[in-house]
Design a protein around this motif. Sequence first.
Motif, PDB file in Angstrom:
ATOM      1  N   MET A 128       1.248  -1.186  -0.341  1.00  0.00           N
ATOM      2  CA  MET A 128       0.232  -0.070  -0.591  1.00  0.00           C
ATOM      3  C   MET A 128       1.182   1.007  -0.078  1.00  0.00           C
ATOM      4  SD  MET A 128      -3.206   1.632   0.615  1.00  0.00           S
ATOM      5  CE  MET A 128      -4.122  -0.258   1.501  1.00  0.00           C
ATOM      6  N   ILE A 169      -8.511   9.485   4.354  1.00  0.00           N
ATOM      7  CA  ILE A 169      -7.336   8.164   4.761  1.00  0.00           C
ATOM      8  C   ILE A 169      -7.201   8.330   3.138  1.00  0.00           C
ATOM      9  CG2 ILE A 169      -7.523   6.261   4.308  1.00  0.00           C
ATOM     10  CD1 ILE A 169      -9.205   5.704   6.170  1.00  0.00           C
ATOM     11  N   GLU A 170      -7.945   8.672   1.937  1.00  0.00           N
ATOM     12  CA  GLU A 170      -7.615   8.855   0.748  1.00  0.00           C
ATOM     13  C   GLU A 170      -6.613   9.466   0.170  1.00  0.00           C
ATOM     14  OE1 GLU A 170     -10.842   8.646   1.568  1.00  0.00           O
ATOM     15  OE2 GLU A 170     -11.935   6.658   1.002  1.00  0.00           O
ATOM     16  N   PHE A 209      -3.359   7.074   1.581  1.00  0.00           N
ATOM     17  CA  PHE A 209      -3.599   5.718   1.649  1.00  0.00           C
ATOM     18  C   PHE A 209      -3.934   5.634  -0.222  1.00  0.00           C
ATOM     19  CE2 PHE A 209      -3.136   6.149   6.434  1.00  0.00           C
ATOM     20  CZ  PHE A 209      -1.737   5.242   6.027  1.00  0.00           C
ATOM     21  N   PHE A 210      -2.967   5.081  -0.268  1.00  0.00           N
ATOM     22  CA  PHE A 210      -2.835   4.355  -2.087  1.00  0.00           C
ATOM     23  C   PHE A 210      -2.984   2.907  -2.094  1.00  0.00           C
ATOM     24  CE2 PHE A 210      -1.374   8.779  -1.663  1.00  0.00           C
ATOM     25  CZ  PHE A 210      -2.594   9.606  -2.019  1.00  0.00           C
ATOM     26  N   PRO A 211      -4.231   1.952  -2.429  1.00  0.00           N
ATOM     27  CA  PRO A 211      -4.227   0.807  -2.626  1.00  0.00           C
ATOM     28  C   PRO A 211      -3.275   1.067  -3.944  1.00  0.00           C
ATOM     29  CG  PRO A 211      -6.588   1.331  -2.284  1.00  0.00           C
ATOM     30  CD  PRO A 211      -5.726   2.932  -1.968  1.00  0.00           C
ATOM     31  N   GLU A 212      -3.485  -0.127  -4.373  1.00  0.00           N
ATOM     32  CA  GLU A 212      -3.273  -1.227  -5.753  1.00  0.00           C
ATOM     33  C   GLU A 212      -4.483  -1.069  -6.231  1.00  0.00           C
ATOM     34  OE1 GLU A 212      -2.035  -3.850  -3.893  1.00  0.00           O
ATOM     35  OE2 GLU A 212      -1.000  -1.488  -2.951  1.00  0.00           O
ATOM     36  N   THR A 213      -4.906  -0.517  -7.295  1.00  0.00           N
ATOM     37  CA  THR A 213      -6.206  -1.113  -8.161  1.00  0.00           C
ATOM     38  C   THR A 213      -6.918  -2.506  -8.150  1.00  0.00           C
ATOM     39  OG1 THR A 213      -6.103   1.012  -9.142  1.00  0.00           O
ATOM     40  CG2 THR A 213      -7.963   0.014  -9.393  1.00  0.00           C
TER      41      THR A 213
END
Lengths: 65, 65
Positions: free
Chosen positions: A1, A56-57, A60-64
Amino acid sequence: MKNKIKVFRAEQGWSQQVLADKLGVSRQAVNAIEREKHDPSLQLAFDIAYVFNANIEDVFFPETK
Amino acid sequence: MKNKIKVFRAEQGWSQQVLADKLGVSRQAVNAIEREKHDPSLQLAFDIAYVFNANIEDVFFPETK
DNA sequence: TCTAAAGGTAAGGTAAACATTACATATTGT
DNA sequence: ACAATATGTAATGTTTACCTTACCTTTAGA
């Protein structure tokens, strides 16, 4: 993440220790999350966003998936 | 950590099993999170928000600290 | 009413997100 | 240069977020 903790932290001029104290976690926990060794819990992610006055967005940057 | 998973799930007419399949986790995991027995990981929280076309902040509500 | 689907829950296991302690290196201020 | 602060990292331990399997109760459809 992926995350931008280091950027937000630099903006505030806070050391990892100062941020850790604000969050109530260890400096090593902040360090590991910042260097993306592991993800924070959802609660801690909320806390981190909160101390930076962000969502949060924004942090943090999750994998799509 | 409070959440509105059951509400979002009902809106879509999805069973816990259907949601679990979409998320790639077990039905028991969905059940435990929905009943607030424990919090999802940050990644799973993002995934949950994503399948509902929502933001994490729309689905999960931490205690204000 | 009967059956199937849905939901709740327990036991037992694994992985990861924390903790503490300790030490090494890098950076910064005087 | 020296001292203090900041950062990286390793070892070891605990807690919790998952997993699988299994069983029971509740709800809904024919």
